[in-house]
Structure formats: structure tokens, C-alpha cells
Write an enzyme that holds these catalytic residues in place. Structure first.
Site, PDB file in Angstrom:
ATOM      1  N   CYS A 422       0.795  -1.224   0.000  1.00  0.00           N
ATOM      2  CA  CYS A 422       0.000   0.000   0.000  1.00  0.00           C
ATOM      3  C   CYS A 422       0.831   1.281   0.000  1.00  0.00           C
ATOM      4  CB  CYS A 422      -0.864  -0.032   1.251  1.00  0.00           C
ATOM      5  SG  CYS A 422      -2.097   1.207   1.238  1.00  0.00           S
ATOM      6  N   LYS A 425      -1.392   7.095   2.876  1.00  0.00           N
ATOM      7  CA  LYS A 425      -0.756   8.129   3.708  1.00  0.00           C
ATOM      8  C   LYS A 425      -0.553   7.609   5.123  1.00  0.00           C
ATOM      9  CE  LYS A 425      -1.563  12.814   3.347  1.00  0.00           C
ATOM     10  NZ  LYS A 425      -2.309  14.031   3.130  1.00  0.00           N
ATOM     11  N   ASP A 455      -2.363  24.253   1.665  1.00  0.00           N
ATOM     12  CA  ASP A 455      -2.333  23.230   0.620  1.00  0.00           C
ATOM     13  C   ASP A 455      -0.943  23.119   0.000  1.00  0.00           C
ATOM     14  OD1 ASP A 455      -4.998  22.697   0.988  1.00  0.00           O
ATOM     15  OD2 ASP A 455      -5.615  24.296  -0.367  1.00  0.00           O
TER      16      ASP A 455
END
Ligand SMILES: Cc1cc2nc3c(=O)[nH]c(=O)nc-3n(C[C@H](O)[C@H](O)[C@H](O)COP(=O)(O)OP(=O)(O)OC[C@H]3O[C@@H](n4cnc5c(N)ncnc54)[C@H](O)[C@@H]3O)c2cc1C
Length: 760
Positions: A422, A425, A455
């Protein structure tokens, strides 16, 4: 790099690479416990085997024959090796405090750090005597002594203080060796006089009368003056004084009296005995803390009085291993009762030894051969190591580690993540805890950075400046996230320095193997601490990043630099001019060395030196090259020396001659390529051999493969006008780039298709 499929559930941290811990490592290498990770923290890469030290001093063995290479052993054991000095424990938070890196968390801890000399108790001893302990410093001190004795003209008096087995054996070994050395120098061995001092009424007080008589006779025959009941109370620059007031002029005073526990142990709260040694029970657990074990000289068994000798440290290895295994499994520990009488084989330096056990004693050349056989057999267990991949391994088994309910849930989820390979995060809590304690440098030109995250980060480009961008990313090649973080950051900054720019800001991208949250958090913290130290030192603000879970630990940076908005101030690859001289600021060989490291074919000191080289910043080097009029510059990375050189000659429209014998090489690189070990990237780099004009003539040169060797955080390759090269090289060396070398010359382009000629 050890990357097991099983997530890490428990950390056993071993402090000190002593005689017990080498046994633990070997045993865990042969039979790992799924989910258990070993970390060895040690000040040294090579640990001496005490039984062979006197033979080494006498000149019968080489350095590598008597030292266990902890780096190779750690790779074999799948353990992490942190080269550092432990200076304390935070027992509340279960962390080991190191001198040069962030604290290292543990679930179970074991201490095997040997003993520390107590010279401070005798006035003048610290300044004027040579202590043989701690054992890890012994070689440096012995080599210094050897050199001093050889240089000292005329008569010399050498004193050994301490007449236990260590002192007597060492004196006789030194005498044998030094007399031989003087003979070889054409000097009289009788220039040397030896004295042995002890505060006891006899020498070798823990051995039987028969053994003592043999040594009294050997010492007398060899002209050693023995002083009993003569405790040394004061040491001066060239003399000593005893309790009875006797004084003796001495050129060298060697201190082999009983040592004590390391001073930092006093602040750990662990129960210590009068000598400062850690009190342990029959399970080798400390009296104070069942999660902490101790073995070897530093341990003081409360139910047994043992001599401080390597033989006990070796014997405690198996019970210590067993109890560490049992601790993580949460089952009852094994009781260990040491032998009350043991066999000591004490040599007299001249390939002759005395056997001593209880009341028994016999001697002869055969005894020495027997000892030699035993010692070599012991060492072979740590020298003849096969890489894990080639060892027959049992299939992965279910973890036997005892976990609580929350840990079990985290472990199941980590296994699922790993199976999926995987790239998810890392959880926000883990991330904020791991990164919360990191403090990137503040810069005025960072408008939005990590302090006030958004961001994206926003940075200002000051007027008159242009922005330089670069990105690098690679997976870890060592089992030390802190050092890996340093190397990765240094490698990423290399492009910025090579352009002649200053670093401004960086964003990080990392992958961390999944596992228990606390383990993921720590790996991330260690890695980013290392990276941030390098970035902060470069005044480069870390302004953001992304961290995912992946199969392997990996780290990269997108780095921004600032440079004067003037083409003349930019160091390009394409500016080389005929007549220039080629300079390389760091030695090469990282590719082959780390390929060899993974196969247990590299010596620990080679790997250590390579890592030290990798964390040297190119910042000052680039400035120096610019100052001395460098016409072109690049940093050496994955394409290897030849690849980068061709990248420079092509746009410059020049040819180059590369002098193989002048190349600065990392220690061991030549040995590794000679053994046929090369990096997996070598094959791609070798395709560039078509750029060589005399490839066929030079293909068998021992250094030929190294021009294709991919570098990590390599040095700067630059062309310098010939009239400035001498000053430039001198300054680079003074700045710390001590391996800087002139490795070739630049000439006008010819009609030949191949731009590079190799010279011997
Ligand atoms: C010259 C000499 C000859 C000897 N000959 C013999 C002999 O023939 N037979 C015998 O049985 N004994 C002998 N001894 C005694 C023997 O050396 C010790 O008893 C033995 O080394 C103790 O082993 P140990 O495993 O406890 O620790 P050590 O062998 O001392 O190993 C300690 C390890 O811990 C590391 N370390 C220390 N402090 C730290 C720290 N703060 N942080 C991280 N790592 C640390 C060191 O680098 C080292 O790797 C001799 C000693 C000397 C000095």
C-alpha cells in the site's frame, strides 16, 4: 537494507557490542523472532576478542583476525547498527540517550559495554599512564605505544601496573613484541626493562599456587622486575610512587588494574554495586528494571562473584539470548548459574601458554596451540558468515510476540497494508507526533511553510535572484534511518551546490514501512531529524512534504535554490575549456561498497568511512571551486564518474583524459570490484564505455569498473584553469575535502568519436 514482510512489533536494543551481544546477534541471525527488531548501538564497528588480544600484541595475529566486524554481523542478524556512544537512559519513556543522534526507543534493553578504567583514583594516572581499558580503545593506545617505543632512542623502562591475568599476559606479550621490533630496527632488545607492580602480596591472586609459580619463574627468566605489596599511589610524567614511598623512573606506564562501571550509569537509577557495575539477578535482568538486562564485565551478578574476564561475557551470551527471546514472548525467564571454576589459558607471549583451572595447572607450546585453536574456532563463528538470502531459512511463522489488544489490531492492519504494498498516507496523529518536534530554519522568504501549513508552501524569489529546482528520491540502503535521512538530504542538496546556488527551501517525500504506530512514528522521526539537521545547516527551510506507507523506507526532496540572475554566476556542466584541469573533491566507490555490504563482503570500517564521506556537504566545496574560477561543475551521483564526465565534455565540446591511478577511492572499493561485486546500476552505466577511446586497452585495469560505479552524495567534479588548480586543491583540502585530487585534463575536441581517454 532489512525490510521484512512482518511488521516490527518489538524493539530489542543492545547497548555495546561486547562478547555477550555478539552471541545474541549471531543467534537471532540464525533464528529470528518474527516481528522483533534488534538494534545494536556501539561506539565501534570492530570489537576486539579479548582472548586473542595478547596474541595480537605479541604479533601472532593481524587486526582483523582478533576483531569481530559488528557491521557484517548486524547485516547477518538483520539488526540495525547505530554507531554512537550511549550516554544515558530515559527509563520512563524507554529510550536510550546517545551522544550524536535522537534518543532510541526500546521495548527490551540489554547492556554489554565492558568496564571503564578508574585512573582518576590515583593522582596523575589519567594524564601520565596508558589505560588498556576500555577494550575498544586498546588498539589505538597500543599502536601509539608501539610507535613511541620504536622512536625512543636508548634505554627504556616500561611499567605495567596490575598483576592479574590481564596485566601479566599483556606485559609478557608486549615484551616479546617490543624486543622483536627493536631487534628488527638493529637496536638491542636489552634496551628495554620491564617492571610489574601490584598492591597484592602475589601475582595472579585468583589462580592456584602452581600457576603462580610458573609465571613467577617466566617473569624472572625474562628479566621482569616484579614489585608485590606495592600499590601505585601517584604517577608523574616520567615516574611513579608506591604506597611505601618507593619511586621508579619510567618511560611508559600501562594501567591494567581493576576497572569500574561507566559513569553515566549512575544517573540511570539502575542498582549498581560498589564498583559502579549493574547489579543483575540470575536471569541477567537488572535488579531495578526487568526490561533491562546486563551482561559481561558491566554486570555484577548478585548471587555470584565473577572475575571481569571475556570468558564470562561469552558464556552469558546464550542465556541472555534465551531470556531476551522469552521476554518478548512474555514467558518465564531461564535461570543462569555460571560455572564456579573455569579454564583459563594464559599465554606468555612466545607461543607458550599455561592452563589454569581450580587447583589444576599445566603448560607448554601445545597449550598455546590448543588455545589458538579454541580462539580461532570462536572467531570463525563471527567471520564465516553467509548472507541471509543464501542461508536456508524456515518459512515466515506467526509472531510469537506478546501484544496487548490495541497493538494486535495495529499489527493486523499493518500486515494487510504490507500485503497490498500500500501507498496509503501515514496517519495524521503519527505524522504530527513524529514531525511535531522538528524545527526547520526560519527564513524571511518563506511566506507559507510548515509553521502555518496550507495546501502548498509559498516562497518568495528576492529581486535579482533566479530560482534553481532539483529533485532526488531513493530508497534506504542502510538500516539506520537517522544517517539515511542525512545522506538523502545531502544528496538532494548536491545539485543546488553544484550549480553555484544557495539552498532556500525543500519539500520532502517519504515512504515508511507500515507497522505499530509507535514504530512508524519513530522511524519517521529519526529519518527526518537526520535530514533536518542537514537542511538546517544549509539554511534550507523544510516547507512541506508527503509521507506514505510503502514496502521500503525511502526519502527524497524537491529542493529550491537561489542564484544571482546572471548567467555568468551559474556553474554549468558545459563550460569546460581545453587546458583546464579536472578535480574531484570526494573519493568514489559507494555503489560497490554498499552492494558488498548487503552481501556481507564489506568491512565495517569501509562502510563507516563511506557513510562519513556521504554526509560531507558539497556546499563549501562548490563555493571554493567558484572562487577559483571553475569553468564547469557537477555533483557525482547515480551515473558514476564517467557518466557525469561525459555529461560535461559533450556540451563543452572538449575531450578529456582521466588518470585512473589518481582517482581518490573509498577504502575497500578496489577490493569489492576485484571480487566482482558491483551495484545493480552498474550495468546501465557501463553502456557508456562507448565514450572511451582506449576502452579495450584499459578494460583490465583494476580501477576500470569504478568509473561506472554509481555514487550516492558523491563529490564535486569540476574543471579549473590550470594556473589556479594548485591553490584550489590546497584550499579544498583545508576546507575538509581531504581526498580532493587532480584526476585528469581537458583538451580540445578531436575528430575521434569518443571524448574520453583513460590513462594509468
Ligand atoms: C589487554 C587485555 C587482555 C585481556 N585478555 C583477556 C583474556 O585473554 N581472556 C579473558 O577472558 N579476558 C581478557 N581480558 C578482559 C576482557 O577484555 C574483558 O573482560 C572483556 O572484554 C569484557 O567483555 P564485555 O563483553 O563485557 O565488554 P567489552 O569486550 O569491553 O565490549 C564492550 C563493547 O561496548 C562498547 N561500548 C562501551 N561503552 C559504550 C557506550 N557508552 N555506548 C556504546 N557502546 C559502548 C565497546 O565499543 C565494545 O564494543 C583482557 C583485557 C585486556 C585489556
Amino acid at each position: 537494507m532489512n525490510s521484512p514482510d512482518q511488521p516490527i512489533l518489538r524493539d530489542i536494543v543492545l547497548v555495546g557490542g561486547g562478547h555477550s551481544h555478539v552471541g545474541v546477534l549471531k543467534s537471532f541471525g540464525m533464528k529470528p523472532v518474527p516481528g522483533v527488531r534488534l538494534t545494536l548501538i556501539c561506539t565501534d564497528m570492530h570489537t576486539p576478542y579479548s582472548g586473542m588480544l595478547p596474541g595480537y600484541v605479541a604479533g601472532h595475529y593481524e587486526y582483523d583476525e582478533v576483531h569481530i566486524d559488528l557491521s557484517r554481523l548486524a547485516v547477518f542478524a538483520g539488526a540495525r547498527l547505530y554507531r554512537d556512544e550511549v550516554i544515558g537512559l530515559d527509563r520512563v519513556n524507554q529510550k536510550v540517550i546517545c551522544r550524536n543522534r535522537p534518543p532510541v526507543p526500546y521495548d527490551h534493553l540489554s547492556i554489554n559495554i565492558g568496564s571503564t578504567p578508574q585512573l582518576a583514583q590515583v593522582p596523575g594516572a589519567s594524564e601520565n599512564a596508558v589505560a588498556v581499558k576500555p577494550i575498544q580503545r586498546f588498539n589505538d593506545r597500543w599502536l601509539a605505544l608501539l610507535a613511541r617505543v620504536k622512536q625512543h632512542p636508548g634505554q627504556l623502562t616500561i611499567v605495567v601496573v596490575g598483576a592479574g591475568a590481564g596485566g601479566v599476559e599483556l606485559l609478557l606479550a608486549m615484551q616479546f613484541r617490543l624486543r622483536n621490533e627493536l631487534r628488527q630496527l638493529g637496536r638491542s632488545p636489552d634496551d628495554l626493562t620491564f617492571h610489574l607492580f601490584t598492591d597484592a602480596p602475589v601475582i595472579l591472586p585468583t589462580h592456584n599456587e602452581g600457576v603462580r609459580k610458573r609465571f613467577v619463574s617466566a617473569l624472572a627468566t625474562r628479566g621482569v622486575v616484579v614489585h608485590v605489596n606495592a600499590g601505585v599511589t601517584e604517577v608523574f610524567a616520567r615516574s611513579l610512587r608506591t604506597a611505601s614511598g618507593e619511586t621508579l623512573a619510567a618511560d611508559e606506564i600501562i594501567w591494567v588494574t581493576s576497572a569500574g562501571g561507566a559513569p553515566w550509569l549512575r544517573d540511570t537509577g539502575l542498582a549498581l554495586d560498589a564498583g559502579g557495575f549493574i547489579r543483575v539477578t540470575d536471569t541477567l535482568q537488572t535488579l531495578t528494571d526487568p526490561n533491562i538486562f546486563a551482561a559481561g564485565d558491566i554486570a555484577s551478578m548478585i548471587n555470584f562473584k565473577l572475575e571481569k574476564a571475556g570468558v564470562f561475557a561469552v558464556r552469558q551470551g546464550p542465556p541472555l539470548t534465551e531470556n531476551l527471546r522469552r521476554s518478548v514472548e512474555g514467558v518465564a525467564l531461564q535461570v543462569y548459574h555460571p560455572q564456579t571454576s573455569w579454564l583459563a589459558l594464559i599465554s606468555t607471549g612466545d607461543r607458550y601458554a599455561v592452563a589454569s583451572r581450580g587447583w589444576l595447572g599445566f603448560a607448554g607450546k601445545l597449550v598455546w596451540q590448543w588455545k589458538d585453536w579454541i580462539d580461532r574456532r570462536f572467531m570463525s563463528k563471527f567471520q564465516d558468515l553467509q548472507p541471509m538470502a543464501e542461508t536456508v531459512q524456515s518459512p515466515p511463522s506467526a509472531p510469537s510476540v506478546k501484544l496487548n489488544a490495541e497493538e494486535s489490531l495495529q499489527a493486523i492492519s499493518a500486515i494487510a497494508m504490507r500485503c497490498g504494498g500500500c501507498g496509503a498516507k501515514v496517519g495524521a496523529t503519527v505524522l504530527s507526533r513524529a514531525l511535531g518536534n522538528l524545527h526547520p530554519v526560519d527564513r524571511d522568504d518563506v511566506v507559507i511553510g510548515l509553521k502555518d501549513p496550507d495546501d502548498a508552501a509559498v516562497v518568495r524569489v528576492p529581486p535579482g535572484k533566479a530560482m534553481v529546482h532539483s529533485v532526488d528520491f531513493f530508497r534506504s540502503f542502510i538500516d539506520d534511518p537517522y544517517i539515511f535521512g542525512k545522506v538523502a538530504a545531502n544528496h538532494a542538496l548536491g545539485d543546488i551546490w553544484a550549480m553555484g546556488a544557495e539552498a532556500q527551501s525543500a519539500t520532502a517525500i517519504a515512504t515508511v514501512p507500515s507497522g505499530l504506530e509507535s514504530k512508524v512514528e519513530d522511524v519517521l522521526y529519526q529519518m527526518m531529524t537526520g535530514a533536518l539537521e542537514v537542511l538546517n545547516e544549509a539554511n534550507c527551510a523544510l516547507v512541506g512534504g508527503h509521507t506514505g506507507e510503502g514496502k521500503e523506507l525511502a526519502l527524497g526532496f524537491a529542493v529550491n535554490g537561489l542564484i544571482d540572475d546572471d548567467p555568468d554566476k551559474i556553474l554549468r556542466k558545459g563550460g569546460m575549456r581545453p587546458g583546464d584541469v579536472l578535480i574531484l573533491t570526494k573519493p568514489i566507490g559507494t555503489g560497490t561498497l554498499f552492494a558488498a555490504h548487503a552481501r556481507l563482503a564489506a568491512k565495517g570500517r569501509w562502510i563507516d568511512a563511506a557513510l562519513q564521506s556521504m554526509i560531507v556537504s558539497n556546499r563549501l566545496g562548490a563555493r571554493c571551486l567558484f572562487k577559483h574560477g571553475a569553468t564547469a561543475c557537477t555533483d557525482l551521483t547515480g551515473f558514476g564518474l564517467l557518466g557525469h564526465l561525459v555529461e560535461m565534455t559533450r556540451p563543452s565540446g572538449v575531450d578529456a583524459q582521466l588518470n585512473l591511478s589518481a582517482l581518490p577511492l573509498l577504502e575497500g572499493a578496489e577490493e569489492c570490484v576485484a571480487a566482482g561485486i558491483v551495484s545493480s546500476l552498474q550495468g546501465a552505466n557501463v553502456r557508456l564505455r562507448r565514450a572511451l577511446r582506449n576502452q579495450e586497452a584499459m578494460v583490465n585495469h583494476p580501477r576500470y569498473p569504478l568509473i561506472f560505479d554509481p555514487q550516492t552524495a558523491g563529490g564535486l567534479l569540476a574543471s579549473i584553469p590550470a594556473d589556479r588548480v594548485e591553490a584550489c586543491v590546497a584550499e579544498l583540502r583545508a576546507l575538509g575535502y581531504v581526498h580532493t585530487a587532480i584526476i585528469g585534463t581537458i583538451s580540445a575536441q578531436t575528430d575521434a568519436l569518443e571524448p574520453i581517454t583513460l590513462a594509468d
